[in-house]
Design an enzyme around this catalytic site. Structure first.
Site, short mmCIF file in Angstrom:
data_model
loop_
_atom_site.label_atom_id
_atom_site.label_comp_id
_atom_site.label_asym_id
_atom_site.label_seq_id
_atom_site.Cartn_x
_atom_site.Cartn_y
_atom_site.Cartn_z
CB CYS A 1 -4.73 6.11 5.33
SG CYS A 1 -3.83 4.89 4.35
CB CYS B 1 -6.80 -1.77 3.05
SG CYS B 1 -7.86 -0.50 3.77
CD GLU C 1 -7.25 1.44 0.34
OE1 GLU C 1 -7.38 2.62 0.70
OE2 GLU C 1 -6.18 0.81 0.43
NE ARG C 2 -14.23 6.35 1.95
CZ ARG C 2 -14.95 7.15 2.71
NH1 ARG C 2 -16.19 7.48 2.36
NH2 ARG C 2 -14.46 7.63 3.84
CG ASN D 1 -2.11 0.77 1.23
OD1 ASN D 1 -2.76 0.94 2.25
ND2 ASN D 1 -2.50 1.30 0.08
CB THR E 1 -8.83 1.38 8.11
OG1 THR E 1 -8.93 1.59 6.69
CG2 THR E 1 -8.08 2.53 8.76
#
Length: 274
Positions: free
Chosen positions: A76, A206, A196-197, A14, A208
């Site tokens: 994030c 990701c 992920e938006r 990420n 979270t």
């Protein structure tokens, strides 16, 4: 032409552009279109988001996180760990291995685990009654960012881009939600993939989202629901690497949520703002 200095970090794949504005009072304002261009995989630096580190009067630093679309995002997890790693490894850090930072008006703390070469972030507590069971396989909760969690039979065959986008902007219109697909392999090991938006595609990890998956997995297994507070730990295996989520759980609240994983500097450079 204005130029911005940056460093590139990733947390389990990420990846983020880190911009340090703590000591520069005359930093050129970067527009959302410029941030979007910086994150572009073909025509820019390439990243899932941008971490802007600023000075703070209440913590070691203030973090503003921007999604790859150039707009301000919510918390994030992996980005926060990368920001922690950057600040702890800065020349002006005096051997501290822990720090605090503010993000979206909330104070967080994290640090470095030297024996494992990993960085951690403590998340906010989550009330159990704020984890919504939609059906036997689908849940929704907020771990600093909104997350839909769906248990699937085969994690490899899920069309994360298509199904994730439909859930993100269909069910959760207009603001959207991150969407996680997960499969439990063995006790306390879960494979997960996330749409992920703001990035609007699958990311390699990701933070979270891994946290959301771990909390839902705990509640999904009714055998772990007990009266007293109990320590719980899950390894969440994502395409870019494995993140560990530790917490304490009771019937009412999940507390001391600790997200642990790698945070690696990849390179540094300068970018022309056009």
């Amino acid at each position: 032409m204005n130029v911005v200095s940056f460093r590139k970090y990733h947390g389990a794949g990420n990846d983020f552009i880190v911009i340090d504005n703590r000591h520069d009072d005359n930093t050129t304002s970067i527009t959302s279109n410029q941030r979007n261009s910086m994150c572009h995989r073909n025509f820019g630096i390439g990243a899932d988001g941008i971490l802007e580190i600023m000075s703070s009067s209440t913590a070691n630093f203030k973090l503003i996180y921007y999604n790859a679309d150039g707009h301000v995002g919510s918390l994030c997890g992996n980005g926060s760990r990368c920001a922690i790693a950057y600040v702890l490894n800065s020349p002006d850090n005096h051997r501290s291995q822990e720090l605090t930072f503010e993000c979206n008006g909330v104070l967080y703390h994290g640090g470095y685990i030297s024996q494992d070469n990993k960085y951690y972030l403590y998340m906010n507590d989550v009330q159990v009654n704020n984890i919504y069971r939609l059906d036997d396989s689908n849940y929704f909760l907020d771990t600093g960012s909104p997350h839909h969690v769906q248990f699937v039979t085969n994690i490899q065959t899920v069309n994360v881009g298509e199904v994730g986008s439909e859930l993100c902007y269909g069910r959760y219109s207009p603001h959207g939600s991150n969407v996680n697909f997960c499969t439990r392999t063995v006790d306390n090991l879960i494979k997960a993939r996330t749409f992920e938006r703001g990035v609007d595609r699958e990311t390699l990890a990701c933070g979270t989202g891994a946290t959301a998956v771990a909390l839902v997995a705990h509640l999904h297994d009714t055998r772990t629901v007990v009266d007293e507070v109990s320590p719980v730990s899950y390894d969440i295996e994502m395409p870019g690497g494995t993140l560990k989520v530790e917490f304490k759980a009771s019937k009412e609240i999940i507390s001391d949520i600790k997200l642990i994983g790698p945070a690696v500097e990849v390179f540094q450079g300068s970018y022309p703002l056009i």
